[in-house]
Design an enzyme around this catalytic site. Structure first.
Site, short mmCIF file in Angstrom:
data_model
loop_
_atom_site.label_atom_id
_atom_site.label_comp_id
_atom_site.label_asym_id
_atom_site.label_seq_id
_atom_site.Cartn_x
_atom_site.Cartn_y
_atom_site.Cartn_z
N THR A 53 68.51 22.97 86.44
CA THR A 53 68.12 23.59 87.72
C THR A 53 69.29 24.33 88.38
O THR A 53 69.07 25.31 89.10
CB THR A 53 67.60 22.52 88.69
OG1 THR A 53 68.55 21.44 88.71
CG2 THR A 53 66.24 22.00 88.27
N TRP A 122 76.41 12.28 79.21
CA TRP A 122 76.93 11.06 79.84
C TRP A 122 76.56 11.20 81.31
O TRP A 122 77.29 11.80 82.09
CB TRP A 122 78.46 10.98 79.71
CG TRP A 122 78.95 10.76 78.31
CD1 TRP A 122 79.32 9.57 77.77
CD2 TRP A 122 79.13 11.75 77.27
NE1 TRP A 122 79.72 9.76 76.46
CE2 TRP A 122 79.62 11.07 76.14
CE3 TRP A 122 78.92 13.14 77.20
CZ2 TRP A 122 79.90 11.75 74.95
CZ3 TRP A 122 79.20 13.80 76.02
CH2 TRP A 122 79.67 13.10 74.90
N ARG A 123 75.40 10.69 81.67
CA ARG A 123 74.89 10.99 83.02
C ARG A 123 74.31 9.76 83.72
O ARG A 123 73.79 9.88 84.82
CB ARG A 123 73.85 12.13 82.94
CG ARG A 123 72.59 11.75 82.23
CD ARG A 123 71.67 12.91 81.87
NE ARG A 123 71.56 13.98 82.82
CZ ARG A 123 70.83 15.09 82.60
NH1 ARG A 123 70.17 15.23 81.44
NH2 ARG A 123 70.76 16.03 83.49
N ASN A 187 61.25 21.34 81.21
CA ASN A 187 62.43 20.98 80.42
C ASN A 187 62.44 19.47 80.09
O ASN A 187 62.48 18.64 81.00
CB ASN A 187 63.67 21.29 81.26
CG ASN A 187 64.58 22.24 80.54
OD1 ASN A 187 64.50 22.38 79.32
ND2 ASN A 187 65.46 22.90 81.28
N ARG A 189 64.03 16.13 78.13
CA ARG A 189 65.10 15.43 77.39
C ARG A 189 64.60 14.02 77.15
O ARG A 189 64.57 13.20 78.07
CB ARG A 189 66.39 15.35 78.21
CG ARG A 189 66.97 16.68 78.64
CD ARG A 189 67.84 17.30 77.55
NE ARG A 189 68.31 18.60 77.98
CZ ARG A 189 67.67 19.75 77.79
NH1 ARG A 189 66.51 19.76 77.15
NH2 ARG A 189 68.19 20.88 78.21
N ASP A 278 66.15 28.31 81.40
CA ASP A 278 66.55 28.28 82.82
C ASP A 278 66.71 29.69 83.38
O ASP A 278 66.34 29.98 84.52
CB ASP A 278 67.88 27.54 83.00
CG ASP A 278 67.87 26.17 82.32
OD1 ASP A 278 66.78 25.62 82.17
OD2 ASP A 278 68.95 25.69 81.95
N1 LIG Z 1 66.68 32.23 69.03
C1 LIG Z 1 66.16 33.10 69.91
N2 LIG Z 1 65.93 34.38 69.56
C2 LIG Z 1 65.42 35.27 70.44
N3 LIG Z 1 65.11 34.97 71.72
C3 LIG Z 1 65.30 33.70 72.12
C4 LIG Z 1 65.83 32.70 71.24
N4 LIG Z 1 65.93 31.55 71.95
C5 LIG Z 1 65.48 31.82 73.19
N5 LIG Z 1 65.11 33.10 73.30
C6 LIG Z 1 64.62 33.77 74.54
O1 LIG Z 1 64.72 32.83 75.61
C7 LIG Z 1 63.40 32.50 76.10
C8 LIG Z 1 63.39 31.04 76.47
O2 LIG Z 1 63.61 30.30 75.30
P1 LIG Z 1 63.07 28.83 75.12
O3 LIG Z 1 63.47 28.39 73.75
O4 LIG Z 1 61.64 28.76 75.49
O5 LIG Z 1 63.93 28.09 76.26
P2 LIG Z 1 64.52 26.63 76.38
O6 LIG Z 1 64.34 25.91 75.08
O7 LIG Z 1 65.95 26.86 76.76
O8 LIG Z 1 63.74 26.02 77.50
C9 LIG Z 1 62.47 32.88 74.98
O9 LIG Z 1 61.15 33.11 75.42
C10 LIG Z 1 63.14 34.14 74.46
O10 LIG Z 1 62.88 35.24 75.31
O1 LIG Z 2 70.31 19.69 82.39
C1 LIG Z 2 70.53 19.21 81.27
O2 LIG Z 2 70.06 18.12 80.89
C2 LIG Z 2 71.40 19.93 80.33
O3 LIG Z 2 71.42 19.59 79.18
C3 LIG Z 2 72.17 21.09 80.81
C4 LIG Z 2 71.81 22.38 80.12
O4 LIG Z 2 72.66 23.38 80.62
C5 LIG Z 2 70.39 22.79 80.41
O5 LIG Z 2 69.50 21.74 80.31
C6 LIG Z 2 69.99 23.88 79.47
O6 LIG Z 2 68.61 24.10 79.56
P1 LIG Z 2 67.77 25.01 78.52
O7 LIG Z 2 67.24 26.15 79.32
O8 LIG Z 2 66.69 24.10 78.01
O9 LIG Z 2 68.70 25.45 77.44
#
Ligand SMILES: Nc1ncnc2c1ncn2[C@@H]1O[C@H](COP(=O)(O)OP(=O)(O)O)[C@@H](O)[C@H]1O
Ligand SMILES: O=C(O)C(=O)C[C@H](O)[C@H](O)COP(=O)(O)O
Length: 337
Positions: A53, A122-123, A187, A189, A278
């Site tokens: 966030t 580590w949270r 999101n 985890r 994010d």
């Molecule tokens: N490996 C990748 N190749 C191309 N675009 C990507 C890739 N990973 C993420 N993106 C871009 O980022 C957006 C969010 O990715 P996503 O995997 O859904 O997010 P997260 O897993 O971080 O929540 C995708 O819709 C795309 O636009």
């Molecule tokens: O907040 C958490 O637990 C983390 O691990 C910090 C990471 O910076 C984000 O979670 C990344 O988020 P994605 O957009 O899914 O790549």
């Protein structure tokens, strides 16, 4: 709310920011001491900060949306650095509570050759986990009604206990009655939850309250294995839904329609996919607040995410941000009927 608040669209982002350690460029070879092989995972690490966030808050602020971050930090030097960094990004810090003797959490990012990331956290004893049970909590929660949007993620929900989650959702429901919109990002985890059933219950409560849900097959299949895309989407009653597929494509559902938005092909190598979702959320919310329709907002989301994944870590350098565009005026807020 003062007149400035009324004139500018504002977002309350609620969650946790951690100290971020990521492999420094060239760190593997430069940092290894004699007798340490690459397989031992040594090397140099860069220290930054991140948390889903907070990442969204940074990108929102860079897109010129007025944003306050809601969290708790310690009274240590790392917490001081975070506050200074957020202020430098123009993120409002008046809703940050400082807890004497506590520390922020920490996480490490490992990326593979395709830029796909793995996190180690580590949270468990981080200050942010106490936000829903502090003397300041009521005042913070009452302030939510002064924002246009409250944004939080399933990671945010996972750092509080069940009564904390209920208290937060109850405050959001009250704020919605006065026109605040709730945006929920799924999101996920797995390690943040005692088990999948507790997570499913918390997700269902958030889905039932949210105005906009931002989700992905990756997050939802982890919770509901084997379900089809339609089954997953049917679990989410929110009026507006952005469902990201791995392709990468977003399926949109909104009042009066559905649509599919495909990301433009990448022109640069993917370095680190941290904060892809994010940053997508930030660009989507910023565009919606500026009056764009969901399709245009999803295009903006894919565009920013595609840029963010070309840099290491969650937060890309400010100079790498796309040039600012002129937005249409924000839609006026309306109380929920
Ligand atoms: N490996 C990748 N190749 C191309 N675009 C990507 C890739 N990973 C993420 N993106 C871009 O980022 C957006 C969010 O990715 P996503 O995997 O859904 O997010 P997260 O897993 O971080 O929540 C995708 O819709 C795309 O636009
Ligand atoms: O907040 C958490 O637990 C983390 O691990 C910090 C990471 O910076 C984000 O979670 C990344 O988020 P994605 O957009 O899914 O790549």
């Amino acid at each position: 709310m003062n007149s400035l608040d009324l004139m500018m669209a504002s977002v309350a982002c609620i969650g946790e920011c951690m100290v971020e350690l990521r492999q420094a460029q060239g760190g593997h070879s430069a940092g290894q001491s004699a007798g340490q092989s690459a397989g031992q995972g040594g090397g140099l690490y860069s220290r930054g900060f991140g948390g889903d966030t907070l990442n969204t808050a940074v990108y929102l602020a860079r897109l010129e949306v007025k944003v306050d971050y809601f969290t708790a930090l310690g009274d240590d030097a790392l917490s001081d650095e975070m506050i200074a960094a957020w202020n430098a990004e123009s993120i409002g810090t008046r809703r940050v509570v400082r807890l004497p003797g506590k520390l922020p959490g920490l996480y490490m990012i490992q990326t593979d050759a395709k830029g796909e990331r793995q996190f180690f956290h580590w949270r468990d004893s981080a200050a942010a986990r106490q936000l829903m049970s502090l003397p300041e909590t009521d005042e913070l929660l009452n302030s939510l009604m002064s924002y246009d949007i409250v944004y939080l993620s399933a990671i945010t929900l996972s750092i509080y206990d069940a009564p904390g989650r209920e208290r937060l959702l109850a405050a959001i429901k009250r704020a919605r009655l006065l026109g605040t919109r709730f945006v929920f990002d799924t999101n996920f985890r797995a390690r943040g939850w005692p088990d999948r059933d507790v997570a499913r219950e918390a997700f269902a409560a958030a889905f039932a309250t949210a105005d906009i849900v931002l989700t992905s097959t990756e997050d939802l299949l982890a919770l509901y294995p084997g379900e089809s895309r339609d089954q997953l989407m049917a679990r989410i009653p929110s009026p507006e839904l952005v469902f990201r597929l791995a392709e990468p494509v977003s399926l949109l559902r909104f009042p009066g329609g559905t649509s599919e938005v495909r990301a433009e092909p990448m022109t640069k190598p993917v370095v680190d996919t941290t904060a892809a979702g994010d940053s997508f959320a930030a660009a989507y919310i910023a565009a919606r607040l500026a009056g764009s329709e969901p399709v245009e907002a999803a295009q903006a989301g894919h565009r920013l995410a595609s840029l963010v994944i070309c840099y290491p870590g969650a937060i890309i350098p400010g100079y790498a941000m796309p040039p600012k565009k002129r937005h249409r005026p924000a839609a006026t807020r309306q109380a929920t009927k």
